[in-house]
Design an enzyme around this catalytic site. Structure first.
Site, PDB file in Angstrom:
ATOM      1  CD  GLU A 162      21.836 -50.352 -15.850  1.00 21.36           C
ATOM      2  OE1 GLU A 162      21.888 -49.488 -15.212  1.00 21.36           O
ATOM      3  OE2 GLU A 162      22.471 -51.291 -15.547  1.00 21.36           O
ATOM      4  CG  ASN A 203      23.515 -54.357 -21.877  1.00 19.44           C
ATOM      5  OD1 ASN A 203      23.123 -55.461 -22.203  1.00 19.44           O
ATOM      6  ND2 ASN A 203      24.109 -54.060 -20.663  1.00 19.44           N
ATOM      7  CG  HIS A 239      21.216 -58.181 -13.427  1.00 19.63           C
ATOM      8  ND1 HIS A 239      22.358 -59.087 -13.262  1.00 19.63           N
ATOM      9  CD2 HIS A 239      21.464 -57.319 -14.360  1.00 19.63           C
ATOM     10  CE1 HIS A 239      23.390 -58.374 -13.797  1.00 19.63           C
ATOM     11  NE2 HIS A 239      23.080 -57.360 -14.474  1.00 19.63           N
ATOM     12  CD  GLU A 268      24.927 -56.418 -17.353  1.00 15.94           C
ATOM     13  OE1 GLU A 268      24.676 -56.316 -15.930  1.00 15.94           O
ATOM     14  OE2 GLU A 268      25.664 -55.370 -18.030  1.00 15.94           O
ATOM     15  CG  ASP A 270      23.004 -62.007 -11.626  1.00 14.30           C
ATOM     16  OD1 ASP A 270      21.944 -61.566 -12.053  1.00 14.30           O
ATOM     17  OD2 ASP A 270      24.074 -61.280 -11.328  1.00 14.30           O
TER      18      ASP A 270
HETATM   19  O1  G3I Z   1      37.292 -49.349  -6.885  1.00 16.21           O
HETATM   20  C1  G3I Z   1      36.558 -49.324  -5.842  1.00 16.21           C
HETATM   21  C2  G3I Z   1      37.758 -49.851  -4.621  1.00 16.21           C
HETATM   22  O2  G3I Z   1      38.830 -48.732  -4.769  1.00 16.21           O
HETATM   23  C3  G3I Z   1      37.367 -49.623  -3.043  1.00 16.21           C
HETATM   24  O3  G3I Z   1      38.169 -50.242  -2.393  1.00 16.21           O
HETATM   25  C4  G3I Z   1      35.870 -50.745  -3.230  1.00 16.21           C
HETATM   26  C5  G3I Z   1      35.199 -50.658  -1.922  1.00 16.21           C
HETATM   27  O4  G3I Z   1      33.867 -50.850  -1.937  1.00 16.21           O
HETATM   28  O5  G3I Z   1      35.018 -50.131  -4.245  1.00 16.21           O
HETATM   29  C6  G3I Z   1      35.524 -50.321  -5.547  1.00 16.21           C
HETATM   30  O6  G3I Z   1      34.541 -50.079  -6.338  1.00 16.21           O
HETATM   31  C7  G3I Z   1      33.416 -50.900  -6.545  1.00 16.21           C
HETATM   32  C8  G3I Z   1      33.267 -51.299  -8.047  1.00 16.21           C
HETATM   33  O7  G3I Z   1      32.287 -52.232  -8.101  1.00 16.21           O
HETATM   34  C9  G3I Z   1      34.804 -52.004  -8.458  1.00 16.21           C
HETATM   35  O8  G3I Z   1      34.859 -53.184  -7.934  1.00 16.21           O
HETATM   36  C10 G3I Z   1      32.213 -50.338  -6.157  1.00 16.21           C
HETATM   37  O9  G3I Z   1      32.211 -50.051  -4.784  1.00 16.21           O
HETATM   38  C11 G3I Z   1      31.099 -51.416  -6.488  1.00 16.21           C
HETATM   39  O10 G3I Z   1      29.758 -50.662  -6.501  1.00 16.21           O
HETATM   40  C12 G3I Z   1      31.364 -51.755  -8.127  1.00 16.21           C
HETATM   41  O11 G3I Z   1      30.150 -52.481  -8.346  1.00 16.21           O
HETATM   42  C13 G3I Z   1      29.962 -52.965  -9.629  1.00 16.21           C
HETATM   43  C14 G3I Z   1      28.497 -52.223 -10.175  1.00 16.21           C
HETATM   44  O12 G3I Z   1      28.276 -52.521 -11.401  1.00 16.21           O
HETATM   45  C15 G3I Z   1      28.177 -50.695  -9.957  1.00 16.21           C
HETATM   46  O13 G3I Z   1      26.914 -50.249 -10.285  1.00 16.21           O
HETATM   47  C16 G3I Z   1      30.106 -54.187  -9.971  1.00 16.21           C
HETATM   48  O14 G3I Z   1      31.303 -54.829  -9.641  1.00 16.21           O
HETATM   49  C17 G3I Z   1      29.604 -54.561 -11.356  1.00 16.21           C
HETATM   50  O15 G3I Z   1      29.579 -55.922 -11.540  1.00 16.21           O
HETATM   51  C18 G3I Z   1      28.238 -53.968 -11.643  1.00 16.21           C
HETATM   52  O16 G3I Z   1      27.758 -54.100 -12.927  1.00 16.21           O
HETATM   53  C19 G3I Z   1      26.635 -53.699 -13.380  1.00 16.21           C
HETATM   54  C20 G3I Z   1      26.645 -53.459 -14.996  1.00 16.21           C
HETATM   55  O17 G3I Z   1      27.748 -52.855 -15.114  1.00 16.21           O
HETATM   56  C21 G3I Z   1      25.682 -53.077 -15.556  1.00 16.21           C
HETATM   57  N1  G3I Z   1      24.257 -53.796 -15.100  1.00 16.21           N
HETATM   58  C22 G3I Z   1      24.112 -54.131 -13.975  1.00 16.21           C
HETATM   59  C23 G3I Z   1      25.385 -54.667 -13.206  1.00 16.21           C
HETATM   60  C24 G3I Z   1      25.215 -55.094 -11.604  1.00 16.21           C
HETATM   61  O18 G3I Z   1      25.049 -53.955 -10.797  1.00 16.21           O
END
Ligand code: G3I
Length: 349
Positions: A162, A203, A239, A268, A270
């Site tokens: 990004e 990406n 996405h 990715e 969806d």
């Molecule tokens: O690790 C913490 C945990 O300790 C806490 O309890 C919990 C409470 O909300 O949050 C956890 O962190 C989360 C993290 O994922 C791990 O699960 C974050 O809040 C959450 O915002 C984060 O989301 C990820 C997101 O990227 C962040 O921008 C998604 O799982 C992940 O699927 C998503 O993936 C991205 C790609 O990397 C890049 N392209 C877009 C895609 C979708 O956003």
């Protein structure tokens, strides 16, 4: 007594016969087992995969499908900077190793996601102030330590994720602001020095069709290739959302990158919708999934498709887009939706 013995012996024979039957029938049953999405994609010399995340590893039913239906996986979070270098110079690959070990045990390819991204960075990095030389050294060490750790186990690296805004200008990240646009070429070179076999990708999202953002990548990749920088792939996240329409020119866009000499991957995918999901919306979603996969099949250098997890149970969408969801080919109960069958059909199943 004789009658009892005869009855017993008949019962034994019957039991033996029954016990023998499944063993004898097993090969035939295996032959008629429906092909998985991963197997069907392989017939086209492509992969079909799913992202996953470590908290899901406690869900046995989920893991069973992840390990059987897909030929590739991407850790959704485990390889990001906050997870792998939580303190400066202190690396932790526990979560990522868990995903890679699962993939290995299930003969799945792994995409490495991601070495440089402006999101999910550790606080020590974002809260520090760095001179260009310091940040360059931090970046190089991060990239090379991570790539070295997974050498031979990761087929692609999303080296930079990004990097551009929607209008095709560079995103003003910590890296861009401190190092200028040259951080991208440096990162690719450092990764390549460490693992010459992993294919190195840029990406992004909203680059499905031809437009200012995908044009920016087209121009950049063309220049990087001309400069001999080891860029080998363009990752199109994909996405999509039903309410915004299916992007135009998906196949042409993939083809123009292929013609530049890089491979393309859908990294990715969806397709979300405003909830509730209705049969009509699910049918449209199924057509979109099929059309996207069809575009990849039509482009020789499109090497595969990854969906961003496979079940609505673990999709990132509802947390980020309240009121939206149902984006994946399996529902929250791990049951296949119309999209699963439409993908399967396009792949020849
Ligand atoms: O690790 C913490 C945990 O300790 C806490 O309890 C919990 C409470 O909300 O949050 C956890 O962190 C989360 C993290 O994922 C791990 O699960 C974050 O809040 C959450 O915002 C984060 O989301 C990820 C997101 O990227 C962040 O921008 C998604 O799982 C992940 O699927 C998503 O993936 C991205 C790609 O990397 C890049 N392209 C877009 C895609 C979708 O956003």
């Amino acid at each position: 007594m004789t009658r009892i013995l005869a009855a017993l012996s008949a019962a034994v024979c019957l039991t033996a016969g029954l016990a023998a039957a499944p063993a004898a029938a097993a090969p035939a049953a295996a032959e008629h087992r429906p092909r998985t999405l991963g197997e069907l994609a392989e017939k086209h010399h492509k992969y079909f995969g799913s992202a996953t995340d470590n908290p899901e590893f406690t869900d046995a039913a989920y893991l069973k499908l992840l390990g059987s239906e897909f030929g590739q996986t991407t850790p959704g979070n485990a390889m990001k900077w906050y997870a792998t270098e939580p303190e400066r110079g202190v690396f932790d690959f526990t979560a990522a190793d868990q995903v890679v070990a699962f993939a290995k045990a299930h003969h799945q390819k792994v995409r490495g996601h991601t070495l440089i991204w402006h999101n999910q960075l550790p606080a020590w990095l974002t809260e520090g102030t760095w001179t260009p030389d310091e940040l360059r050294a931090i970046l190089k060490n991060h990239i090379q330590t991570e790539v070295r750790h997974f050498k031979g186990q990761v087929m692609h690296w999303d080296v930079v994720n990004e990097a551009f805004n929607e209008d095709g200008t560079y995103r003003e990240t910590l890296f861009y602001k401190t190092l200028g646009p040259g951080y991208i070429a440096d990162a690719l070179r450092w990764a390549h020095e460490t693992d010459r076999h992993a294919k190195l990708y840029l990406n992004d999202y909203n680059v499905d069709g031809i437009g200012p953002k995908s044009d920016a990548y087209y121009t950049l990749i063309k220049q990087l290739k001309a400069d001999g920088v080891p860029v080998e792939g363009f990752g199109i996240q994909g996405h999509l959302a039903l309410q915004y329409g299916f992007p135009a020119d998906v196949q042409q866009n993939m083809q123009r990158f292929a013609d530049l000499g890089v491979e393309v991957a859908v990294t990715e995918l969806d397709i979300r919708m405003n909830l509730p999901a209705t049969p009509d919306k699910l049918a449209t979603q199924a057509t979109w999934y099929a059309d996207y996969v069809k575009a990849c099949l039509a482009v020789k250098k499109c090497v595969g498709v990854t969906i961003w997890d496979y079940t609505d149970k673990y999709s990132w969408i509802p947390a980020v887009f309240p009121g939206e969801g149902a984006a994946l080919p399996y529902d929250e109960n791990l049951l296949p939706k119309p999209a699963y069958y439409s993908i399967k059909k396009v792949l020849g199943g």
